[in-house]
Write an enzyme that holds these catalytic residues in place. Sequence first.
Site, PDB file in Angstrom:
ATOM      1  N   VAL A 168      -1.877   2.554  -4.455  1.00 27.07           N
ATOM      2  CA  VAL A 168      -1.614   3.844  -5.104  1.00 27.07           C
ATOM      3  C   VAL A 168      -2.454   3.996  -6.359  1.00 27.07           C
ATOM      4  O   VAL A 168      -3.066   5.040  -6.601  1.00 27.07           O
ATOM      5  CB  VAL A 168      -0.115   3.992  -5.442  1.00 27.07           C
ATOM      6  CG1 VAL A 168       0.133   5.271  -6.238  1.00 27.07           C
ATOM      7  CG2 VAL A 168       0.731   4.000  -4.173  1.00 27.07           C
TER       8      VAL A 168
ATOM      9  N   GLN B 161      -4.528  -8.433 -11.955  1.00 31.28           N
ATOM     10  CA  GLN B 161      -5.697  -8.748 -11.146  1.00 31.28           C
ATOM     11  C   GLN B 161      -6.761  -7.658 -11.291  1.00 31.28           C
ATOM     12  O   GLN B 161      -6.440  -6.498 -11.533  1.00 31.28           O
ATOM     13  CB  GLN B 161      -5.320  -8.912  -9.673  1.00 31.28           C
ATOM     14  CG  GLN B 161      -4.624  -7.715  -9.065  1.00 31.28           C
ATOM     15  CD  GLN B 161      -4.096  -8.011  -7.675  1.00 31.28           C
ATOM     16  OE1 GLN B 161      -4.220  -9.113  -7.162  1.00 31.28           O
ATOM     17  NE2 GLN B 161      -3.492  -7.006  -7.066  1.00 31.28           N
TER      18      GLN B 161
ATOM     19  N   SER C 113      11.623   4.358  -6.549  1.00 35.56           N
ATOM     20  CA  SER C 113      11.620   4.329  -5.088  1.00 35.56           C
ATOM     21  C   SER C 113      12.903   4.936  -4.545  1.00 35.56           C
ATOM     22  O   SER C 113      13.964   4.841  -5.182  1.00 35.56           O
ATOM     23  CB  SER C 113      11.502   2.885  -4.588  1.00 35.56           C
ATOM     24  OG  SER C 113      11.713   2.803  -3.189  1.00 35.56           O
TER      25      SER C 113
ATOM     26  N   TYR D  42      14.532  -5.456  -3.937  1.00 34.04           N
ATOM     27  CA  TYR D  42      13.582  -4.453  -4.428  1.00 34.04           C
ATOM     28  C   TYR D  42      14.312  -3.204  -4.898  1.00 34.04           C
ATOM     29  O   TYR D  42      14.102  -2.731  -6.024  1.00 34.04           O
ATOM     30  CB  TYR D  42      12.577  -4.102  -3.331  1.00 34.04           C
ATOM     31  CG  TYR D  42      11.690  -2.933  -3.684  1.00 34.04           C
ATOM     32  CD1 TYR D  42      10.776  -3.015  -4.731  1.00 34.04           C
ATOM     33  CD2 TYR D  42      11.780  -1.733  -2.974  1.00 34.04           C
ATOM     34  CE1 TYR D  42       9.967  -1.945  -5.059  1.00 34.04           C
ATOM     35  CE2 TYR D  42      10.968  -0.656  -3.291  1.00 34.04           C
ATOM     36  CZ  TYR D  42      10.068  -0.770  -4.336  1.00 34.04           C
ATOM     37  OH  TYR D  42       9.274   0.304  -4.670  1.00 34.04           O
TER      38      TYR D  42
ATOM     39  N   GLY E  11      -2.440  -1.112  21.553  1.00 36.21           N
ATOM     40  CA  GLY E  11      -1.632  -1.215  22.759  1.00 36.21           C
ATOM     41  C   GLY E  11      -0.557  -2.272  22.703  1.00 36.21           C
ATOM     42  O   GLY E  11      -0.068  -2.723  23.745  1.00 36.21           O
ATOM     43  N   LYS E  12      -0.162  -2.688  21.496  1.00 30.44           N
ATOM     44  CA  LYS E  12       0.832  -3.747  21.340  1.00 30.44           C
ATOM     45  C   LYS E  12       2.186  -3.212  20.884  1.00 30.44           C
ATOM     46  O   LYS E  12       3.071  -3.984  20.529  1.00 30.44           O
ATOM     47  CB  LYS E  12       0.331  -4.790  20.339  1.00 30.44           C
ATOM     48  CG  LYS E  12      -0.958  -5.476  20.766  1.00 30.44           C
ATOM     49  CD  LYS E  12      -1.440  -6.441  19.699  1.00 30.44           C
ATOM     50  CE  LYS E  12      -2.746  -7.114  20.120  1.00 30.44           C
ATOM     51  NZ  LYS E  12      -3.245  -8.037  19.062  1.00 30.44           N
TER      52      LYS E  12
ATOM     53  N   TYR F 294       2.327  11.176   2.091  1.00 28.20           N
ATOM     54  CA  TYR F 294       0.895  10.922   2.250  1.00 28.20           C
ATOM     55  C   TYR F 294       0.289  10.627   0.888  1.00 28.20           C
ATOM     56  O   TYR F 294       0.581  11.304  -0.105  1.00 28.20           O
ATOM     57  CB  TYR F 294       0.211  12.115   2.901  1.00 28.20           C
ATOM     58  CG  TYR F 294      -1.286  11.961   3.007  1.00 28.20           C
ATOM     59  CD1 TYR F 294      -1.845  10.872   3.675  1.00 28.20           C
ATOM     60  CD2 TYR F 294      -2.146  12.891   2.429  1.00 28.20           C
ATOM     61  CE1 TYR F 294      -3.214  10.716   3.769  1.00 28.20           C
ATOM     62  CE2 TYR F 294      -3.520  12.740   2.519  1.00 28.20           C
ATOM     63  CZ  TYR F 294      -4.055  11.652   3.186  1.00 28.20           C
ATOM     64  OH  TYR F 294      -5.413  11.495   3.265  1.00 28.20           O
TER      65      TYR F 294
END
Length: 319
Positions: A12, A34, A109, A132, A182-183, A198
Amino acid sequence: MNITIIGGSGFVGTKLISLLSQSPNFSIKNIDKQRSIAHPQITNIANVLDSEALKRELAGADVVILLAAEHRDDVTPTSLYYDVNVQGMKNTLEAMEYNGVKRLIFTSSVAVYGLDKDNPDEQSEKDPFNHYGISKWKAEQVLDNWRNSHADWNINIVRPTVIFGEGNRGNVFNLLNQIATGKFMMIGAGNNQKSMSYIGNIIAFIEFLLVEKTAGYHIYNYVDKPDFTTNDLVFHTGEILGKKIPTTKIPYWLGLFGGYGFDVLAFLTRKKLNISSVRVKKFCAVTKYDSTKAMSSGFIPPYSMEEGLRRMLKEEFGK
């Protein structure tokens, strides 16, 4: 406007910095533990748990955007959720006060509401089901107590639902990748509704708050509508990718049993796996949230849900 983003090296934050950098009215600084791959030139290394470093780094800021969080399902030890999400909030507020900064945008959240709730709005009961969500709710409580003695501060809290988009490697990407390769196999009936956001819209909403909501204390759920069921999401993805989706469905109880098996495997191998009981529960849960307040604030999302999904699929899978 001097904007300091704490925790902007992730998904984000990287997208948000790219958006805000397009405006000559914003001067942006990123603080993260980081280095930012996309924006190293504006990133200073500091940990949200280092209060003295935060005091140094927030000098000269006009507004702080707090993104830093422990959010994966499998963080160990679990105390890290509370160290980073709760103590990190306390350290940020103290560093802001030290530097005379009185504007904060905090990304919380919808996990504060818990699972399988009836379309909660901002005032609904809080019932987080994991560390969380609990830690995010505790961070909000710290912020709420703070504003009682700092009435002149401008505070905006955003509670986004699951965020998807180009470059994301979270649960939505894992689902889309399974379909593309396809899994994929459905767990449960697939009729549970899934509120999603989005990335292009959520960062645009944060920019909107920066410019338009410069006074007062505000809390917003952020959800892009309409809410797809899991079946809807699979159908639209298969249609866009031109993939035929298998119709086999695994009963929920069996999928959950398998998730517990992967929990044991992860514990024994000390490895973080893509499948867990928590992720099975989240996949099958109703996660529908009300975003009336955000959508009546004057903000207009630049992308529809379908367009956001198509943009992500085109970027990730070349469709």
